[in-house]
Design a protein around this motif. Structure first.
Motif, mmCIF file in Angstrom:
data_model
loop_
_atom_site.group_PDB
_atom_site.id
_atom_site.type_symbol
_atom_site.label_atom_id
_atom_site.label_comp_id
_atom_site.label_asym_id
_atom_site.label_seq_id
_atom_site.Cartn_x
_atom_site.Cartn_y
_atom_site.Cartn_z
ATOM 1 N N CYS A 1 0.850 -1.189 0.000
ATOM 2 C CA CYS A 1 0.000 0.000 0.000
ATOM 3 C C CYS A 1 0.884 1.237 0.000
ATOM 4 C CB CYS A 1 -0.919 0.010 1.217
ATOM 5 S SG CYS A 1 -2.099 -1.354 1.232
ATOM 6 N N ILE B 1 -0.667 1.745 6.085
ATOM 7 C CA ILE B 1 -1.956 1.089 6.340
ATOM 8 C C ILE B 1 -1.807 0.055 7.448
ATOM 9 C CG2 ILE B 1 -3.731 -0.437 5.367
ATOM 10 C CD1 ILE B 1 -3.952 2.287 4.216
ATOM 11 N N PHE C 1 -6.295 6.342 -1.306
ATOM 12 C CA PHE C 1 -5.772 4.982 -1.162
ATOM 13 C C PHE C 1 -5.240 4.485 -2.487
ATOM 14 C CE2 PHE C 1 -6.040 0.403 -1.405
ATOM 15 C CZ PHE C 1 -5.534 -0.011 -0.183
ATOM 16 N N TRP D 1 -8.500 1.648 5.799
ATOM 17 C CA TRP D 1 -8.418 3.030 5.318
ATOM 18 C C TRP D 1 -9.784 3.712 5.361
ATOM 19 C CZ3 TRP D 1 -4.788 6.568 3.996
ATOM 20 C CH2 TRP D 1 -5.168 7.638 3.189
#
Length: 242
Positions: A23, A27, A101, A126
């Motif tokens: 990510c 995260i 994201f 998220w």
């Protein structure tokens, strides 16, 4: 290799994430992609590693000095697609926001369980964070929440696999078509990336086409790629109830 002809362990091997998901924002307790890539580069380069070397690498790749995060977010996937001629093995999924994201996915490890982890665990974390920030009145959180929720909806469509977000493999029978997100790596990137292109979740526009291939099948029929079967049709073909 060492003098015996055996491969030595790469110092960066211990930094490899087994799930193939990186990510870009931090995260669920995991480091942001920038920090993880920086650590891999430092381990691989050893004593030659320095911030100036990183700047040189960024500039040569079309990025800005000191902005590894920006290059990963905005430039990497486009360049990766060009290098591998629209057959990327790292896929960049995002929610459409530069501050939102996004994640880099190793296609060779992206089975159904990994995509579910991305969709409901990592992206879910998220979304919960943006929801809390929205309730706290933080600027931009409401827009980030909406974008992330929409991405989660689109990824869920890929997991389910109803048309047009299904995988169609021209050379396989109806019985052999994947049911939902269950890709066969041997079918290739062009076939398996289509649901991600159809939902619009890839960071860069994906221009590969799924029209007819040149030539003909052994029975003389045309080589169509733009076909879709419903889950019910696939399950009936496999002898299961719809």
């Amino acid at each position: 290799m060492d003098s015996s002809g055996q491969n030595k362990n790469d110092p960066a091997d211990v930094l490899i994430d087994s799930d193939g998901i990186v990510c870009i924002p931090a995260i669920a307790g995991e480091q942001a992609a920038e920090e993880r890539v920086r650590a891999v580069l430092a381990a691989s380069c050893g004593d030659s590693w320095s911030s100036s070397l990183l700047d040189e690498l960024l500039i040569s790749a079309g990025g800005k000095p000191g902005d590894l995060d920006g290059w990963l977010r905005n430039e990497f996937f486009k360049d990766h697609c060009q290098v591998f001629q629209k057959r990327p093995f790292v896929w960049h999924v995002w929610d459409g926001r530069r501050d939102g994201f996004s994640a880099l996915l190793n296609y060779h490890r992206l089975d159904r369980a990994k995509l579910q982890k991305l969709t409901y665990t990592l992206l879910g974390w998220w979304i919960d964070r943006q929801r809390a920030d929205t309730e706290a009145g933080l600027a931009g959180a409401e827009s980030r929440l909406a974008a992330a929720s929409d991405l989660q909806r689109k990824l869920a469509l890929i997991i389910e696999g109803e048309p047009p977000f299904d995988i169609y493999v021209r050379w396989k029978s109806l019985r052999g078509q994947p049911v939902g997100w269950d890709p066969d790596l041997d079918d290739g990137v062009r076939v398996n990336i289509r649901p991600f292109a159809e939902t619009g979740v890839l960071r860069s526009r994906f221009t590969i086409h799924w029209k007819k291939d040149r030539g003909a099948n052994s029975d003389g029929s045309e080589r169509h790629n733009d076909r879709h079967y419903t889950l019910a049709e696939k399950r009936r073909a496999r002898g299961k109830e719809a």
